[in-house]
Design an enzyme around this catalytic site. Structure first.
Site, PDB file in Angstrom:
ATOM      1  N   GLY A 156      95.665  52.731   5.447  1.00  0.00           N
ATOM      2  CA  GLY A 156      96.482  53.181   6.582  1.00  0.00           C
ATOM      3  C   GLY A 156      95.797  54.363   7.246  1.00  0.00           C
ATOM      4  NE  ARG A 157     100.101  57.220  10.019  1.00  0.00           N
ATOM      5  CZ  ARG A 157     101.191  56.507  10.296  1.00  0.00           C
ATOM      6  NH1 ARG A 157     101.340  55.950  11.472  1.00  0.00           N
ATOM      7  NH2 ARG A 157     102.142  56.372   9.400  1.00  0.00           N
ATOM      8  CB  ILE A 158      96.068  59.225   4.695  1.00  0.00           C
ATOM      9  CG1 ILE A 158      97.201  59.942   5.440  1.00  0.00           C
ATOM     10  CG2 ILE A 158      95.324  60.204   3.784  1.00  0.00           C
ATOM     11  CD1 ILE A 158      98.363  60.410   4.562  1.00  0.00           C
ATOM     12  CB  THR A 236      96.138  63.025  -1.848  1.00  0.00           C
ATOM     13  OG1 THR A 236      95.484  61.890  -1.273  1.00  0.00           O
ATOM     14  CG2 THR A 236      95.122  64.044  -2.306  1.00  0.00           C
ATOM     15  NE  ARG A 238     105.806  60.647  -2.112  1.00  0.00           N
ATOM     16  CZ  ARG A 238     105.284  61.352  -1.090  1.00  0.00           C
ATOM     17  NH1 ARG A 238     104.076  61.863  -1.168  1.00  0.00           N
ATOM     18  NH2 ARG A 238     105.998  61.545   0.004  1.00  0.00           N
ATOM     19  CD  GLU A 267     104.958  65.731  -7.170  1.00  0.00           C
ATOM     20  OE1 GLU A 267     105.560  66.162  -6.174  1.00  0.00           O
ATOM     21  OE2 GLU A 267     103.996  64.945  -7.112  1.00  0.00           O
ATOM     22  CG  HIS A 286     103.216  66.833  -3.444  1.00  0.00           C
ATOM     23  ND1 HIS A 286     104.119  65.889  -3.880  1.00  0.00           N
ATOM     24  CD2 HIS A 286     102.753  66.381  -2.244  1.00  0.00           C
ATOM     25  CE1 HIS A 286     104.194  64.919  -2.981  1.00  0.00           C
ATOM     26  NE2 HIS A 286     103.371  65.190  -1.988  1.00  0.00           N
ATOM     27  CB  ALA A 288      97.504  66.450   0.324  1.00  0.00           C
TER      28      ALA A 288
END
Ligand code: GLV
Length: 333
Positions: A156-158, A236, A238, A267, A286, A288
């Site tokens: 996807g985007r990342i 980065t 889940r 977390e 967490h 990023a």
């Protein structure tokens, strides 16, 4: 009357200012999250909730909230929200995609470089007074990033932004996703492969899929057996995408070289988590997307999604488009 909004944490000013000006807003004042019971209580008479990924927004919350019309989440991921249940009830769910793409990819890259070249270990080594010999041919050896093979899970985007960085490092880029990304292939030369091939051939494996029923523990003991002994895993996305126990075993037994993790099954991480004992793991809490610029933009998007809905428009970042069959945006502003 202005719509009522409950905001589960102090947001960056750029977004909070808009929310306070345009809405009848209440903000949970503490640094830590509000207890679930508080969210339920507050949800009882609000029109909107502004949430973070650490707030569990489930059936119980929706059951308590007869007036709730929209949940505006400050995150791209929204696995903490029961979207199916929201949709059934005509509750809009929005997120903050796009603005955090490059920031998150930068951080995945920071973790990748850190674990490959043992940056955090080196820092500890110096601070702890272990640096007794000025230069040694075998001191703190790591692995080359330039020219290595990266496997990107999730295009996807990342994932695509990570591929662009990998191209700059002259890496061979493999990727897997449920659908192919021809644009990423064209831009970066990334090659589409199945997960097993990706795991077998990559020197660095970077995860960029959302957490869903399908991706839960997609990296498990069996899959970790395919990974090269010299390879690193960077997460980065889940935490629950990786079976952390299985990852620990693989790292401890030296079946993989290292991991760099920004996300965890629990977390904050429990201090009993055995991963914390391993030197070949780099940890982050967490963060990023945590740059001043990006967090401000995310907060602004949270506000924009709310404003759009209550001006009677479809919010720009709606994640459950089917909800429009149940309810139209409500003009209250
Ligand atoms: C952070 O993890 C996000 O989903 O935005």
């Amino acid at each position: 009357m202005k719509p009522k909004v409950y905001v589960t944490r102090e947001l960056p000013e750029r977004g909070l200012k808009i929310i306070k000006e345009r809405f009848d807003a209440e903000v949970w004042p503490e640094y830590g999250p509000p207890p679930k019971q508080v969210i339920i209580e507050k949800a009882r008479n609000v029109d909107a909730l502004v949430t973070l990924l650490s707030d569990k927004i489930d059936k119980e919350v929706f059951d308590a909230a007869p007036n709730l019309k929209i949940v505006s989440q400050m995150a791209v991921g929204y696995d903490n929200i029961n979207v199916e249940e929201a949709t059934k009830r005509g509750i809009y769910v929005t997120n903050t995609p796009g603005v955090l793409t490059e920031t998150t990819a930068d951080f995945a890259w920071a973790l990748l470089m850190a674990v490959a070249r043992r940056v955090v270990e080196a820092d500890r080594y110096v601070r702890e007074g272990k640096w007794k010999v000025g230069w040694h041919p075998m001191m703190l050896l790591g692995r080359d990033v330039y020219g290595a093979t990266i496997g990107i899970i999730g295009a996807g985007r990342i994932g695509s932004a990570v591929a662009r960085r990998a191209k700059g490092f002259n890496m061979k880029i493999l990727y897997y996703d449920v659908v192919r990304n021809p644009r990423m292939e064209e831009e970066t030369g990334a090659k589409f492969v199945d997960v097993d091939t990706l795991l077998k051939e990559s020197d660095f494996i970077s995860i960029h899929v959302p957490l869903t029923k399908e991706t839960y523990h997609m990296i498990n003991a069996e899959k970790l057996k395919l990974v090269k002994k010299t390879a690193y895993i960077i997460n980065t996305a889940r935490g629950p995408i990786i079976d952390e126990r299985a990852l620990y075993e693989a790292l401890k037994e030296g079946r993989i070289a290292g991991a760099a993790l920004d996300v965890f099954e629990q977390e904050p991480i429990s201090m009993d988590n055995p991963l914390l004992k391993l030197d070949n793991v780099v940890f982050a809490p967490h963060i990023a997307s945590a740059s001043y610029e990006t967090r401000s933009k995310m907060a602004e998007m949270v506000a924009e999604n709310l404003v759009a809905f209550f001006e009677g428009r479809i919010p720009p970042n709606l994640v459950n488009p089917d909800v429009v069959k149940v309810r139209n945006p409500v003009k209250m502003l």
